[in-house]
Motif scaffolding. Structure first.
Motif, PDB file in Angstrom:
ATOM      1  N   THR A 146      62.243 -22.043  47.025  1.00 55.98           N
ATOM      2  CA  THR A 146      63.410 -22.499  47.776  1.00 55.98           C
ATOM      3  C   THR A 146      64.221 -23.470  46.939  1.00 55.98           C
ATOM      4  OG1 THR A 146      62.115 -24.291  48.759  1.00 55.98           O
ATOM      5  CG2 THR A 146      62.237 -22.203  49.970  1.00 55.98           C
ATOM      6  N   ASP A 147      65.514 -23.462  47.177  1.00 58.80           N
ATOM      7  CA  ASP A 147      66.436 -24.337  46.452  1.00 58.80           C
ATOM      8  C   ASP A 147      67.447 -24.865  47.462  1.00 58.80           C
ATOM      9  OD1 ASP A 147      67.969 -25.727  44.725  1.00 58.80           O
ATOM     10  OD2 ASP A 147      68.467 -24.045  43.401  1.00 58.80           O
ATOM     11  N   VAL A 197      74.798 -17.876  45.925  1.00 55.68           N
ATOM     12  CA  VAL A 197      73.517 -17.754  45.230  1.00 55.68           C
ATOM     13  C   VAL A 197      72.430 -17.291  46.194  1.00 55.68           C
ATOM     14  CG1 VAL A 197      71.786 -19.005  43.888  1.00 55.68           C
ATOM     15  CG2 VAL A 197      74.208 -19.489  43.545  1.00 55.68           C
ATOM     16  N   LEU A 198      72.468 -17.769  47.437  1.00 57.31           N
ATOM     17  CA  LEU A 198      71.491 -17.311  48.424  1.00 57.31           C
ATOM     18  C   LEU A 198      71.629 -15.815  48.685  1.00 57.31           C
ATOM     19  CD1 LEU A 198      71.616 -20.234  51.021  1.00 57.31           C
ATOM     20  CD2 LEU A 198      69.809 -19.741  49.369  1.00 57.31           C
ATOM     21  N   ALA A 199      72.868 -15.332  48.756  1.00 59.00           N
ATOM     22  CA  ALA A 199      73.083 -13.891  48.937  1.00 59.00           C
ATOM     23  C   ALA A 199      72.573 -13.121  47.722  1.00 59.00           C
ATOM     24  CB  ALA A 199      74.564 -13.611  49.178  1.00 59.00           C
ATOM     25  N   ALA A 245      68.907 -19.449  38.651  1.00 58.24           N
ATOM     26  CA  ALA A 245      68.925 -19.723  40.091  1.00 58.24           C
ATOM     27  C   ALA A 245      68.527 -18.495  40.894  1.00 58.24           C
ATOM     28  CB  ALA A 245      70.317 -20.209  40.502  1.00 58.24           C
ATOM     29  N   VAL A 246      69.009 -17.326  40.477  1.00 55.33           N
ATOM     30  CA  VAL A 246      68.641 -16.089  41.158  1.00 55.33           C
ATOM     31  C   VAL A 246      67.155 -15.789  40.940  1.00 55.33           C
ATOM     32  CG1 VAL A 246      69.090 -13.614  41.303  1.00 55.33           C
ATOM     33  CG2 VAL A 246      70.982 -15.194  40.948  1.00 55.33           C
ATOM     34  N   ALA A 247      66.660 -16.047  39.738  1.00 49.21           N
ATOM     35  CA  ALA A 247      65.243 -15.781  39.446  1.00 49.21           C
ATOM     36  C   ALA A 247      64.330 -16.656  40.296  1.00 49.21           C
ATOM     37  CB  ALA A 247      64.970 -16.004  37.959  1.00 49.21           C
ATOM     38  N   PRO A 288      66.053 -19.977  30.584  1.00 45.16           N
ATOM     39  CA  PRO A 288      65.812 -20.120  32.033  1.00 45.16           C
ATOM     40  C   PRO A 288      66.218 -18.892  32.839  1.00 45.16           C
ATOM     41  CG  PRO A 288      66.756 -22.135  31.155  1.00 45.16           C
ATOM     42  CD  PRO A 288      66.822 -21.125  30.057  1.00 45.16           C
ATOM     43  N   GLY A 289      67.148 -18.090  32.326  1.00 49.32           N
ATOM     44  CA  GLY A 289      67.549 -16.892  33.045  1.00 49.32           C
ATOM     45  C   GLY A 289      66.450 -15.856  33.152  1.00 49.32           C
TER      46      GLY A 289
END
Length: 489
Positions: free
Chosen positions: A67-68, A75-77, A58-60, A424-425
């Motif tokens: 955008t997610d 997670v946005l931070a 998610a961070v990647a 995925p990470g």
């Protein structure tokens, strides 16, 4: 002039404003710092596993500018921090682990100080919350147990738990209203801005982790119902403001409208938790004593209804109700927090102790030793120096060897257990073996799978025996041949 005034030594410098007294460290500051250092090293020692790949992915995505809409504020931070610093998803998880632990430790200290001013109570609460669980390890987030913390410190659920402790502490302080404030409104109550900020905290917890958010809401009800007195219109309005701001935060958070699948594991019912948390039930006698004390004198051993006005008793009852009715296994840590904190408050009392408190202290000491040796010692005792064979955290393989060949966003065909959860990470897309898109160029095969004729081996893992192969004919991607697979998990 008095003799004391003549003999008093003049104070100079920064200590003059405090009458010459130097502020000393509290017991919790000393032991909390040692705990923070120990668990930070233990967290960095254990390789990423379980859900870490999903959080890093998610961070990647956010770091790459994708955008997610389902991303939480946490997670946005993280995504914004990754773009500012250039850190990868894996690196940011390592950085956020100690920060989340700091929020947890400070929140616990603030909550226990609201319950009691005894200086050793937070130290005992930290010991009980981290060790007094059961004789079988309890995996997953949502708790302060040592073994799960080695893998879940970087998860959003760890930050949500710490923020919940802070929110409960602030809620209890306002409901109990023991602290003197500098600015009050015309009615003599605290300002509305503090209640609005409190509602924003509860809304943020629910956006980060809806499971923890449900437990946080139940805890807020427990502290307000247990301590708030003198209800009038101004008080009703302030607590209604907390609920309104929290609900508004949920409305603006699109992903919180649907409760996602629990990341804590399947709901096994009370029978499946017995081995994981039975030692924490040693705090039930302390809860019972708090109930009797809140209810006053008992009639033939029965507790009066007023006894349920104690916030910890209410907290335990409401969290159990939410856990069972909602089938939310991630609330187990919040359920056990009430008896663990009640036990810490009771054993932090000044001596001499009465007979039942001495018995409770010996039982708690035995429970701490048993819980640590049976289920939690492997978190802080490395395998290389383990003389007994403690239960160790899972050590999943790393896929750095494969990620250095695969570019970000490229697709990989694999069905390996660990690869599906960790690749995925690295910003790598996964696809199944029946994807015939021309962009698929990579195969990651286990040692039981055959190498297709149109693939060339690029690299392999000495630990797992997995092979990374590149397809030479990208226009026609053949599926992975069906073979018998037996991957050790």
């Amino acid at each position: 002039m008095s003799t004391g005034a003549l003999l008093r030594r003049a104070t100079r410098g920064s200590t003059a404003l405090r009458g010459g007294r130097v502020r000393r460290l509290t017991p919790y500051q000393v032991f909390g710092l040692l705990f923070w250092l120990l668990m930070t090293l233990a967290y960095w020692r254990v390789p990423p596993c379980c859900e870490a790949g999903l959080h890093a992915a998610a961070v990647a995505r956010l770091r790459a500018g994708l955008t997610d809409t389902a991303a939480s504020p946490y997670v946005l931070a993280q995504g914004a921090l990754a773009r500012l610093t250039g850190l990868t998803g894996w690196q940011l998880l390592r950085v956020c682990g100690p920060l989340n632990l700091l929020v947890l430790l400070t929140g616990l200290a603030r909550l226990v100080r609201v319950l009691t001013p005894r200086p050793w109570a937070p130290v005992l609460a930290l010991a009980f919350l981290s060790v007094l669980w059961g004789t079988r390890p309890a995996w997953g987030g949502g708790s302060l147990a040592l073994l799960p913390l080695t893998g879940s410190l970087g998860y959003p659920s760890a930050f949500a738990l710490g923020l919940t402790l802070w929110a409960w502490a602030l809620t209890g302080a306002r409901a109990r209203d023991l602290r003197r404030v500098r600015y009050v409104g015309p009615s003599g109550l605290r300002s509305l801005s503090g209640y609005a900020a409190l509602g924003l905290m509860y809304g943020t917890v629910a956006l980060i982790d809806p499971v923890t958010g449900a437990g946080a809401a139940a805890g807020a009800v427990a502290f307000v119902a247990g301590w708030q007195r003198g209800w009038r219109c101004a008080l009703w309005g302030r607590w209604a403001l907390v609920c309104t701001v929290a609900a508004a935060a949920l409305v603006f958070g699109t992903h919180a409208r649907v409760l996602p699948a629990s990341p804590y594991g399947a709901y096994a019912g009370p029978g499946g938790w017995a081995g994981q948390c039975w030692l924490a039930l040693l705090g039930l006698p302390a809860l019972w004593r708090r109930a009797r004390r809140a209810g006053g004198a008992a009639v033939r051993g029965a507790v009066r209804p007023a006894a349920w006005c104690d916030p910890l008793v209410l907290l335990f009852a409401l969290e159990c109700l939410v856990l069972v009715c909602g089938r939310l296994v991630g609330l187990l840590g919040l359920v056990l927090l009430a008896p663990q904190c009640a036990l810490a408050v009771e054993l932090a009392a000044e001596r001499p102790w009465c007979r039942w408190r001495r018995l409770l202290g010996w039982a708690a000491a035995g429970g701490v030793c048993l819980g640590f040796l049976a289920a939690q010692a492997g978190a802080v005792v490395p395998r290389s120096v383990d003389p007994v064979g403690f239960v160790q955290p899972p050590r999943w393989p790393s896929y750095d060897w494969a990620a250095r060949h695969i570019g970000p966003g490229e697709a990989v065909v694999t069905d390996a257990y660990y690869a599906l959860r960790l690749l995925p990470g690295y910003g790598i897309d996964l696809t199944d073996g029946h994807d015939h898109r021309p962009r698929v160029r990579w195969l990651l095969l286990t040692r039981q799978e055959r190498l297709p004729a149109e693939a060339v081996v690029v690299d392999w893992s000495r630990r797992t025996g997995e092979v990374l192969a590149r397809l030479t004919r990208t226009g026609d991607t053949s599926p992975v041949p069906p073979v018998a697979r037996s991957v050790t998990r």
